[in-house]
Design a protein around this motif. Sequence first.
Motif, PDB file in Angstrom:
ATOM      1  N   VAL A 134       0.809  -1.227   0.000  1.00 15.98           N
ATOM      2  CA  VAL A 134       0.000   0.000   0.000  1.00 15.98           C
ATOM      3  C   VAL A 134       0.842   1.278   0.000  1.00 15.98           C
ATOM      4  CG1 VAL A 134      -2.067  -0.943   1.081  1.00 15.98           C
ATOM      5  CG2 VAL A 134      -0.229  -0.083   2.533  1.00 15.98           C
ATOM      6  N   ALA A 135       2.089   1.184   0.419  1.00 16.03           N
ATOM      7  CA  ALA A 135       2.925   2.398   0.485  1.00 16.03           C
ATOM      8  C   ALA A 135       3.293   2.908  -0.910  1.00 16.03           C
ATOM      9  CB  ALA A 135       4.194   2.110   1.284  1.00 16.03           C
ATOM     10  N   MET A 136       3.255   1.988  -1.879  1.00 16.08           N
ATOM     11  CA  MET A 136       3.704   2.347  -3.234  1.00 16.08           C
ATOM     12  C   MET A 136       2.570   2.970  -4.035  1.00 16.08           C
ATOM     13  SD  MET A 136       6.286   1.710  -5.496  1.00 16.08           S
ATOM     14  CE  MET A 136       6.916   0.045  -5.626  1.00 16.08           C
ATOM     15  N   THR A 137       2.811   4.141  -4.584  1.00 12.75           N
ATOM     16  CA  THR A 137       1.832   4.749  -5.477  1.00 12.75           C
ATOM     17  C   THR A 137       2.463   4.809  -6.873  1.00 12.75           C
ATOM     18  OG1 THR A 137       2.709   6.948  -5.081  1.00 12.75           O
ATOM     19  CG2 THR A 137       0.925   6.221  -3.618  1.00 12.75           C
ATOM     20  N   THR A 138       1.618   4.962  -7.894  1.00 13.61           N
ATOM     21  CA  THR A 138       2.151   5.026  -9.261  1.00 13.61           C
ATOM     22  C   THR A 138       3.150   6.187  -9.421  1.00 13.61           C
ATOM     23  OG1 THR A 138       0.134   4.016 -10.061  1.00 13.61           O
ATOM     24  CG2 THR A 138       1.491   5.128 -11.706  1.00 13.61           C
ATOM     25  N   PRO A 139       2.843   7.397  -8.913  1.00 15.30           N
ATOM     26  CA  PRO A 139       3.827   8.483  -9.083  1.00 15.30           C
ATOM     27  C   PRO A 139       5.178   8.174  -8.422  1.00 15.30           C
ATOM     28  CG  PRO A 139       1.692   9.368  -8.398  1.00 15.30           C
ATOM     29  CD  PRO A 139       1.586   7.883  -8.318  1.00 15.30           C
ATOM     30  N   ILE A 140       5.146   7.549  -7.251  1.00  9.35           N
ATOM     31  CA  ILE A 140       6.436   7.229  -6.603  1.00  9.35           C
ATOM     32  C   ILE A 140       7.192   6.215  -7.453  1.00  9.35           C
ATOM     33  CG2 ILE A 140       7.578   6.211  -4.584  1.00  9.35           C
ATOM     34  CD1 ILE A 140       5.335   7.294  -2.820  1.00  9.35           C
ATOM     35  N   ASN A 141       6.481   5.165  -7.893  1.00 11.63           N
ATOM     36  CA  ASN A 141       7.147   4.160  -8.724  1.00 11.63           C
ATOM     37  C   ASN A 141       7.700   4.777 -10.003  1.00 11.63           C
ATOM     38  OD1 ASN A 141       7.828   1.416  -9.523  1.00 11.63           O
ATOM     39  ND2 ASN A 141       6.247   1.699 -11.055  1.00 11.63           N
ATOM     40  N   MET A 142       6.897   5.640 -10.643  1.00 12.82           N
ATOM     41  CA  MET A 142       7.313   6.266 -11.914  1.00 12.82           C
ATOM     42  C   MET A 142       8.564   7.126 -11.756  1.00 12.82           C
ATOM     43  SD  MET A 142       5.890   5.668 -14.773  1.00 12.82           S
ATOM     44  CE  MET A 142       5.614   7.028 -15.903  1.00 12.82           C
ATOM     45  N   LYS A 143       8.720   7.701 -10.576  1.00 17.27           N
ATOM     46  CA  LYS A 143       9.882   8.565 -10.350  1.00 17.27           C
ATOM     47  C   LYS A 143      11.198   7.801 -10.542  1.00 17.27           C
ATOM     48  CE  LYS A 143      11.834  11.823  -7.084  1.00 17.27           C
ATOM     49  NZ  LYS A 143      11.776  12.503  -5.819  1.00 17.27           N
ATOM     50  N   TYR A 144      11.166   6.488 -10.199  1.00 16.21           N
ATOM     51  CA  TYR A 144      12.411   5.711 -10.218  1.00 16.21           C
ATOM     52  C   TYR A 144      12.443   4.611 -11.283  1.00 16.21           C
ATOM     53  CZ  TYR A 144      12.686   8.039  -5.727  1.00 16.21           C
ATOM     54  OH  TYR A 144      12.708   9.002  -4.750  1.00 16.21           O
ATOM     55  N   SER A 145      11.326   4.459 -12.030  1.00 16.90           N
ATOM     56  CA  SER A 145      11.202   3.309 -12.937  1.00 16.90           C
ATOM     57  C   SER A 145      10.954   3.727 -14.376  1.00 16.90           C
ATOM     58  CB  SER A 145      10.021   2.430 -12.507  1.00 16.90           C
ATOM     59  OG  SER A 145      10.146   2.047 -11.169  1.00 16.90           O
ATOM     60  N   VAL A 146      11.140   2.767 -15.296  1.00 18.14           N
ATOM     61  CA  VAL A 146      10.885   3.056 -16.715  1.00 18.14           C
ATOM     62  C   VAL A 146       9.421   2.852 -17.090  1.00 18.14           C
ATOM     63  CG1 VAL A 146      13.219   2.630 -17.563  1.00 18.14           C
ATOM     64  CG2 VAL A 146      11.644   0.710 -17.291  1.00 18.14           C
ATOM     65  N   SER A 147       8.637   2.187 -16.246  1.00 18.85           N
ATOM     66  CA  SER A 147       7.224   1.990 -16.576  1.00 18.85           C
ATOM     67  C   SER A 147       6.377   2.090 -15.312  1.00 18.85           C
ATOM     68  CB  SER A 147       7.013   0.624 -17.231  1.00 18.85           C
ATOM     69  OG  SER A 147       7.212  -0.381 -16.273  1.00 18.85           O
ATOM     70  N   GLN A 180       4.382  -0.064 -13.967  1.00 21.69           N
ATOM     71  CA  GLN A 180       4.326  -1.265 -13.127  1.00 21.69           C
ATOM     72  C   GLN A 180       5.656  -1.492 -12.433  1.00 21.69           C
ATOM     73  OE1 GLN A 180       2.785  -4.806 -15.004  1.00 21.69           O
ATOM     74  NE2 GLN A 180       0.882  -4.288 -13.968  1.00 21.69           N
ATOM     75  N   PHE A 181       5.568  -1.740 -11.138  1.00 20.45           N
ATOM     76  CA  PHE A 181       6.782  -1.977 -10.370  1.00 20.45           C
ATOM     77  C   PHE A 181       7.471  -3.259 -10.857  1.00 20.45           C
ATOM     78  CE2 PHE A 181       8.613  -4.124  -6.514  1.00 20.45           C
ATOM     79  CZ  PHE A 181       9.735  -3.317  -6.427  1.00 20.45           C
ATOM     80  N   ASP A 182       8.727  -3.148 -11.261  1.00 28.07           N
ATOM     81  CA  ASP A 182       9.509  -4.308 -11.682  1.00 28.07           C
ATOM     82  C   ASP A 182      10.965  -4.087 -11.272  1.00 28.07           C
ATOM     83  OD1 ASP A 182      10.903  -6.317 -12.840  1.00 28.07           O
ATOM     84  OD2 ASP A 182      10.361  -5.841 -14.902  1.00 28.07           O
ATOM     85  N   PRO A 183      11.361  -4.621 -10.109  1.00 27.76           N
ATOM     86  CA  PRO A 183      12.709  -4.329  -9.602  1.00 27.76           C
ATOM     87  C   PRO A 183      13.811  -4.855 -10.509  1.00 27.76           C
ATOM     88  CG  PRO A 183      11.712  -6.092  -8.317  1.00 27.76           C
ATOM     89  CD  PRO A 183      10.634  -5.560  -9.221  1.00 27.76           C
ATOM     90  N   TYR A 184      13.478  -5.878 -11.355  1.00 23.01           N
ATOM     91  CA  TYR A 184      14.505  -6.442 -12.244  1.00 23.01           C
ATOM     92  C   TYR A 184      14.894  -5.469 -13.359  1.00 23.01           C
ATOM     93  CZ  TYR A 184      13.505 -10.834  -9.912  1.00 23.01           C
ATOM     94  OH  TYR A 184      13.328 -11.808  -8.963  1.00 23.01           O
ATOM     95  N   SER A 185      14.066  -4.457 -13.569  1.00 23.85           N
ATOM     96  CA  SER A 185      14.397  -3.495 -14.637  1.00 23.85           C
ATOM     97  C   SER A 185      14.969  -2.204 -14.044  1.00 23.85           C
ATOM     98  CB  SER A 185      13.138  -3.187 -15.460  1.00 23.85           C
ATOM     99  OG  SER A 185      12.245  -2.433 -14.664  1.00 23.85           O
ATOM    100  N   MET A 186      15.294  -2.234 -12.762  1.00 21.93           N
ATOM    101  CA  MET A 186      15.775  -1.006 -12.119  1.00 21.93           C
ATOM    102  C   MET A 186      17.286  -1.032 -11.927  1.00 21.93           C
ATOM    103  SD  MET A 186      12.876  -0.484  -9.184  1.00 21.93           S
ATOM    104  CE  MET A 186      13.123   1.270  -8.972  1.00 21.93           C
TER     105      MET A 186
END
Length: 139
Positions: free
Chosen positions: A99-112, A114-120
């Motif tokens: 629940v802590a993860m929001t799309t804007p937070i994920n987008m700040k650090y990711s290429v897409s 959807q959260f995918d740590p293997y692409s980070m």
Amino acid sequence: MFLVRLVYASTISKGNTESDISQILDTAKQHNASVDVTGALLFNRNYFLQCLEGSRLRVNEIYHRILNDRRHQNILLLDYREVSEREFGDWSMGYIPEVAMTTPINMKYSVSKQFDPYSMSGESAYKLLLHLSQVVKTV
Ligand SMILES: Cc1cc2nc3c(=O)[nH]c(=O)nc-3n(C[C@H](O)[C@H](O)[C@H](O)COP(=O)(O)O)c2cc1C
């Protein structure tokens, strides 16, 4: 002995549930506190993302245990480095729930979206954990 920081990603194994995660956390908190290791563990979309910080010897020991743990798989080392200070010093192993993860937070650090740590990158993964730990602490 100096400080190191390790970040890895993994995928929860089939058949494992939320109750297994709380068991993992109990062990982690207890053991890490006894060896002065601190860090954060995120669980999201069946993925784990974890940061461990502490002495090289202790972090290495814990990482070896984690590598042999069948409750998760596809363990990928994202970052390992010497650091001058801890960032999770008040967390023997802080848990960051989905629940802590929001799309804007994920987008700040990711290429897409959807959260995918293997692409980070290691740096983005670490910064995401740091950001989310602040969110969890202020709730
Ligand atoms: C995703 C994940 C994260 C874990 N994090 C830690 C941790 O931070 N510290 C720790 O001692 N064990 C952690 N564990 C548990 C270890 O893998 C291991 O089961 C535990 O340390 C007991 O090891 P032992 O059976 O060799 O005594 C984690 C396991 C998983 C699956």
